[in-house]
Motif scaffolding. Structure first.
Motif, PDB file in Angstrom:
ATOM      1  N   HIS B   3       9.853  -5.944  -0.955  1.00 44.95           N
ATOM      2  CA  HIS B   3       9.881  -5.415   0.406  1.00 44.95           C
ATOM      3  C   HIS B   3       9.365  -3.976   0.366  1.00 44.95           C
ATOM      4  N   VAL B   4       8.243  -3.759   1.008  1.00 44.43           N
ATOM      5  CA  VAL B   4       7.631  -2.425   0.978  1.00 44.43           C
ATOM      6  C   VAL B   4       7.309  -1.942   2.388  1.00 44.43           C
ATOM      7  N   TYR B   5       7.229  -0.621   2.506  1.00 47.66           N
ATOM      8  CA  TYR B   5       6.670  -0.001   3.694  1.00 47.66           C
ATOM      9  C   TYR B   5       5.267   0.464   3.335  1.00 47.66           C
ATOM     10  N   ARG B   6       4.357   0.301   4.286  1.00 42.11           N
ATOM     11  CA  ARG B   6       2.978   0.736   4.045  1.00 42.11           C
ATOM     12  C   ARG B   6       2.658   1.901   4.969  1.00 42.11           C
ATOM     13  N   LEU B   7       2.428   3.029   4.339  1.00 37.79           N
ATOM     14  CA  LEU B   7       2.113   4.253   5.078  1.00 37.79           C
ATOM     15  C   LEU B   7       0.604   4.455   5.045  1.00 37.79           C
ATOM     16  N   VAL B   8      -0.015   4.413   6.210  1.00 32.93           N
ATOM     17  CA  VAL B   8      -1.474   4.449   6.299  1.00 32.93           C
ATOM     18  C   VAL B   8      -1.890   5.667   7.117  1.00 32.93           C
ATOM     19  N   ILE B   9      -2.751   6.465   6.530  1.00 32.45           N
ATOM     20  CA  ILE B   9      -3.068   7.787   7.082  1.00 32.45           C
ATOM     21  C   ILE B   9      -4.571   8.016   7.082  1.00 32.45           C
ATOM     22  N   SER B  10      -5.092   8.612   8.166  1.00 32.81           N
ATOM     23  CA  SER B  10      -6.427   9.213   8.077  1.00 32.81           C
ATOM     24  C   SER B  10      -6.424  10.515   8.849  1.00 32.81           C
ATOM     25  N   CYS B  11      -7.176  11.481   8.333  1.00 37.13           N
ATOM     26  CA  CYS B  11      -7.168  12.821   8.937  1.00 37.13           C
ATOM     27  C   CYS B  11      -8.318  13.646   8.358  1.00 37.13           C
ATOM     28  N   PRO B  12      -8.613  14.789   8.970  1.00 41.03           N
ATOM     29  CA  PRO B  12      -9.614  15.670   8.361  1.00 41.03           C
ATOM     30  C   PRO B  12      -9.147  16.088   6.969  1.00 41.03           C
ATOM     31  N   ASP B  13     -10.094  16.155   6.038  1.00 39.53           N
ATOM     32  CA  ASP B  13      -9.739  16.493   4.658  1.00 39.53           C
ATOM     33  C   ASP B  13      -9.413  17.978   4.519  1.00 39.53           C
ATOM     34  N   GLN B  14      -8.407  18.294   3.719  1.00 38.31           N
ATOM     35  CA  GLN B  14      -8.153  19.680   3.323  1.00 38.31           C
ATOM     36  C   GLN B  14      -7.277  19.685   2.083  1.00 38.31           C
ATOM     37  N   VAL B  15      -7.189  20.804   1.429  1.00 39.39           N
ATOM     38  CA  VAL B  15      -6.368  20.910   0.217  1.00 39.39           C
ATOM     39  C   VAL B  15      -4.894  20.762   0.574  1.00 39.39           C
ATOM     40  N   GLY B  16      -4.174  19.985  -0.213  1.00 40.68           N
ATOM     41  CA  GLY B  16      -2.731  19.956  -0.066  1.00 40.68           C
ATOM     42  C   GLY B  16      -2.155  18.747   0.642  1.00 40.68           C
ATOM     43  N   ILE B  17      -3.011  17.888   1.186  1.00 37.94           N
ATOM     44  CA  ILE B  17      -2.485  16.724   1.919  1.00 37.94           C
ATOM     45  C   ILE B  17      -1.660  15.840   0.992  1.00 37.94           C
ATOM     46  N   VAL B  18      -2.266  15.471  -0.144  1.00 38.61           N
ATOM     47  CA  VAL B  18      -1.583  14.554  -1.060  1.00 38.61           C
ATOM     48  C   VAL B  18      -0.245  15.147  -1.498  1.00 38.61           C
ATOM     49  N   ALA B  19      -0.251  16.439  -1.810  1.00 42.56           N
ATOM     50  CA  ALA B  19       0.978  17.087  -2.267  1.00 42.56           C
ATOM     51  C   ALA B  19       2.073  16.965  -1.212  1.00 42.56           C
ATOM     52  N   LYS B  20       1.738  17.297   0.024  1.00 45.00           N
ATOM     53  CA  LYS B  20       2.748  17.280   1.083  1.00 45.00           C
ATOM     54  C   LYS B  20       3.251  15.860   1.331  1.00 45.00           C
ATOM     55  N   VAL B  21       2.349  14.901   1.349  1.00 43.96           N
ATOM     56  CA  VAL B  21       2.757  13.514   1.599  1.00 43.96           C
ATOM     57  C   VAL B  21       3.620  13.014   0.445  1.00 43.96           C
ATOM     58  N   ALA B  22       3.162  13.260  -0.780  1.00 41.90           N
ATOM     59  CA  ALA B  22       3.900  12.775  -1.945  1.00 41.90           C
ATOM     60  C   ALA B  22       5.264  13.458  -2.043  1.00 41.90           C
ATOM     61  N   GLU B  23       5.264  14.735  -1.736  1.00 38.58           N
ATOM     62  CA  GLU B  23       6.508  15.494  -1.764  1.00 38.58           C
ATOM     63  C   GLU B  23       7.501  14.913  -0.746  1.00 38.58           C
ATOM     64  N   TYR B  24       7.007  14.619   0.444  1.00 35.46           N
ATOM     65  CA  TYR B  24       7.883  14.055   1.472  1.00 35.46           C
ATOM     66  C   TYR B  24       8.457  12.703   1.018  1.00 35.46           C
ATOM     67  N   ILE B  25       7.564  11.856   0.485  1.00 32.92           N
ATOM     68  CA  ILE B  25       8.024  10.524   0.039  1.00 32.92           C
ATOM     69  C   ILE B  25       9.059  10.670  -1.073  1.00 32.92           C
ATOM     70  N   ALA B  26       8.734  11.496  -2.064  1.00 29.51           N
ATOM     71  CA  ALA B  26       9.661  11.678  -3.192  1.00 29.51           C
ATOM     72  C   ALA B  26      10.983  12.275  -2.724  1.00 29.51           C
ATOM     73  N   GLY B  27      10.903  13.164  -1.758  1.00 27.93           N
ATOM     74  CA  GLY B  27      12.114  13.802  -1.237  1.00 27.93           C
ATOM     75  C   GLY B  27      13.109  12.811  -0.666  1.00 27.93           C
ATOM     76  N   GLN B  28      12.600  11.704  -0.151  1.00 30.70           N
ATOM     77  CA  GLN B  28      13.503  10.675   0.388  1.00 30.70           C
ATOM     78  C   GLN B  28      13.752   9.584  -0.660  1.00 30.70           C
ATOM     79  N   GLY B  29      13.409   9.876  -1.918  1.00 26.90           N
ATOM     80  CA  GLY B  29      13.668   8.913  -2.987  1.00 26.90           C
ATOM     81  C   GLY B  29      12.639   7.811  -3.101  1.00 26.90           C
ATOM     82  N   GLY B  30      11.573   7.919  -2.336  1.00 29.98           N
ATOM     83  CA  GLY B  30      10.608   6.828  -2.237  1.00 29.98           C
ATOM     84  C   GLY B  30       9.868   6.536  -3.531  1.00 29.98           C
ATOM     85  N   SER B  31       9.951   5.305  -3.966  1.00 34.33           N
ATOM     86  CA  SER B  31       9.233   4.860  -5.159  1.00 34.33           C
ATOM     87  C   SER B  31       7.905   4.249  -4.714  1.00 34.33           C
TER      88      SER B  31
END
Lengths: 285, 285, 285, 285
Positions: B3-31
């Motif tokens: 059972h998974v959730y699928r988070l699908v994103i598109s946006c203008p590219d800039q530095v730091g997107i992956v970090a912020k998204v990954a940080e948010y997911i990890a912060g809620q324990g997301g594997s």
């Protein structure tokens, strides 16, 4: 490779053609190495190709041909016989991009190509050294909008000088003049860097990227006056995806281009391609 | 399947997107089960898809989404989260030809298709019995030139009644009205029986035979108002030669059509397809 | 599809075979729809297949066969003629997995398969309802280690009762007893879920995952007493990568399996497969 | 091609890795050009590769690496960073067959190969002239049963002299001694002329012909002490049939060999291949 004669025939279909042809071949002791037939039910046309072991014939090729003319007349055949020991003479046309040229020269050098490369004609001088390593004469004939008529007159003169049987546009990037297309009908082979009829004309990889296709391809075809519209000999594709840039498409495409051109040219050199209208029958048994 | 959730994103590219998204997911324990990124350097757009193990989150999906909105706002994201346990509802549109419909129904029946087939709508009644064996409601809505507006009004009503998320034109052979294309933008998937952009429009196998191509193909794409011009999801080809009749091309093509449609639909159902302009990013890790 | 007779021949190679055969066919007015020859230079064996338009013969099939026996005797031929209007009778063997069975039944139902499905025999009862929707008799013959001899005696009796010409193991998952392999030599077709000779035996997808191959495949072959060692009729592959689980391999593999089995069976049903030693000649012009 | 750093990581999987890595990269201003992740659910291992735009970092590579060590320590990572402007040095090993060598040299000459060819070592002298045209040093080191130890000592010395990072066996036809396999673990790439694990060992095309397979292939893999058993990087196949002689198989196979080797080598040179056990993760986004 054995010494063979290739008997290539096309004619209106009717009962008894195969029998008469086979009977004639057997009557002269001919041992058939490979045989292919095809009937196009749409237009009632019949196509046939035999490879006959040269050493098995109990007469000269000349006499064999003379005798066959009677069979041919009875069935209204277009036909010819080629001799594997008289390989076709190939004039390679190139520009600056080397991948197709290098691939064909290497195959020829390794005795893989059943033909004889007699010269390279290029509208740039960049590839001279590579060609000359292979001990193949290199002719630099620049083509500019202003000098096009003279340039192609010179080009045709060089082809004539070497008595070439087939011209291969190995990414030549120039459009042959209509008269030259007619003069060398069914003798000029081009490689187009798309899966035709997709992306005719210029910059097909840009077009492919723009359209977002999931496969890119290449097409080997005979050149006619209608750009990219001539009879197709061979095609192939390779898978791509969104991550590939136009540079990636070009790189991946080069591998397809050179392979498809080499296969298509091989079919032509072995007399495996029969043209009818704007389509080909390719006997690759 | 987990059972998974699928988070699908598109946006203008800039530095730091992956970090912020990954940080948010990890912060809620997301594997993170699967992650894909893509930057389109041509237009500076960024695409991202994560599969997150549902059981790993230390909060509800609702709260996870609420919290993520802040990240999304900071980067001007278009985004959504889908839940693998709430599979998309599929309305299959068919006509008389059964191969694509039978293939999809069978895959669904065998739990291979990550979606739920909720109904079949067909403009002919021929396939009713097959569909009903699968216990899927079958709606026969004939379409004639005269009744087209009413027929499509009825069709849309049925789709609405089943609350379908995606419409699959499984060789439906009817052109959807422009308004319906707009109403269901990015939700209607078609299988075209050629390697687009070759052979748009009617009778592609006849066109392929006429042109003498050496490969035939099929294309799965989103439907837009421009016939056969929508974003391509998946394509494939199969080799043919001069000996193949149009009937052979149709037969060989059917195998490509059904496989390509099933693959394309699967990508869509798993939220692997991100549309940008007239092209797709397909994350098939 | 036209009504044709298929004349299939193999014999020691020598000069004149084609001529005599073609002469005989033409002598009876026979119009040849398709013709294929092959000489195996390694062992001096000759293979030949003709499709002759039934309506073109000026005599009965019986008389045509009687007359041909003289040609056959002169060249020491193994030969037979089959009639496209007497399609081969097919017994499908299945277990629990449905993809190959469903695919073949659907093709047959749509008149795509040039044969007649006469029964399904399965060692589990799961697929009964699907088979019976097609109005094909379904026989459940359980096989356990203890009851194997009786089970296969019953199985053979059922095959005999339907007078089946060919047995197709559509993911049957049981090993036929040696005597049955001998009794039905060249009449039992299996689909193995690997690219043979890689990964013989059980659990090929597990083996493929373990070895880390980048392509997985399927093989359609005749069954002999040597498990997975019989003559290969058809094979194909699909690309995979590190991200694919064993479940993914199984899912992707199913598409290859069913396509390869359908192609291989089609070749057999149209008498396109000639077995020589442990290899096949497949005439797919 | 942009100047990028490639950060390649593998470690036990746990929540938060991506966040910490991405956070670190973003913290130094790093713009991510390409990112790939993979979790192997079977063994709980995590793999990751980033391409970071060199010009985007606000510190030196040395400082970036020093800082990253803390992240790496926290997650028990095996990792390295490579610099696209310090391309790997390639030693090509060859014998008499030229197709793979010529193909790689040509790609390198055309700036298609992201590496630097530093020398060719061959156990025959035949290819010297071709190699020297490319201005690449050619070393002829004959290998005989008697001189094997000395020959390989000399070979290793030459590799060391050029400080080569990767050895490519471009149809070298010699088995490296076990110690050399260990010394250059994960640094020696071979092309095997079959679709492994089919047809290990000598004369695979003869084996393929004998078995009557319908596809032949090639496999690019890392060399280990177990012949033809090392981790597979890339594979591909091409269709053949009964009419193909062993000479045909060799000719057709050459095209697959050279393409598969070039693709596999490219993956290695761009640090796209992560080895784990006897399998590879190949990130080709």
């Amino acid at each position: 490779m054995s010494h063979v004669y290739r008997l290539v025939i096309s004619c209106p279909d009717q009962v008894g053609i195969v029998a008469k042809v086979a009977e004639y071949i057997a009557g002269q002791g001919g041992s058939i190495v490979e045989a292919n037939h095809h009937t196009d039910a749409n237009n009632g046309w019949f196509f046939m190709r035999h490879e006959i072991l040269a050493s098995s014939l109990n007469m000269s090729l000349h006499d064999f041909e003379k005798g066959f003319q009677q069979v041919a007349d009875a069935f209204d055949m277009e036909w010819y016989i080629s001799d594997s020991e008289k390989p076709k003479k190939i004039a390679l046309f190139a520009s600056k991009e080397s991948h197709c040229l290098a691939d064909l020269l290497h195959r020829w050098h390794e005795n893989e190509l059943p033909g004889e490369v007699v010269c390279v004609i290029a509208n740039h001088d960049d590839l001279r050294s590579m060609v000359e390593w292979y001990k193949v004469p290199f002719h630099h004939v620049p083509v500019t909008p202003d000098t096009k008529p003279q340039a192609f007159a010179e080009t045709e003169a060089i082809v004539a000088q070497y008595d070439a049987d087939v011209i291969v546009l190995a990414r030549y990037m120039q459009i042959l003049p209509p008269q030259m297309c007619r003069d060398y009908a069914s003798q000029v082979i081009n490689i187009h860097h798309s899966f035709l009829p997709s992306f005719v004309g210029a910059k097909p990889y840009h077009q492919a990227s723009e359209r977002g296709v999931k496969l890119i391809g290449a097409t080997c075809h005979y050149v006619t006056e209608d750009l990219d519209e001539g009879p197709i000999i061979e095609q192939d594709v390779i898978r791509v995806n969104h991550s590939k840039t136009i540079e990636d498409l070009k790189r991946l495409g080069r591998d397809v281009e050179k392979t498809v051109l080499a296969r298509g040219l091989r079919y032509h050199l072995e007399d495996r391609v029969l043209i009818h209208g704007n389509k080909t029958v390719v006997f690759d048994s």
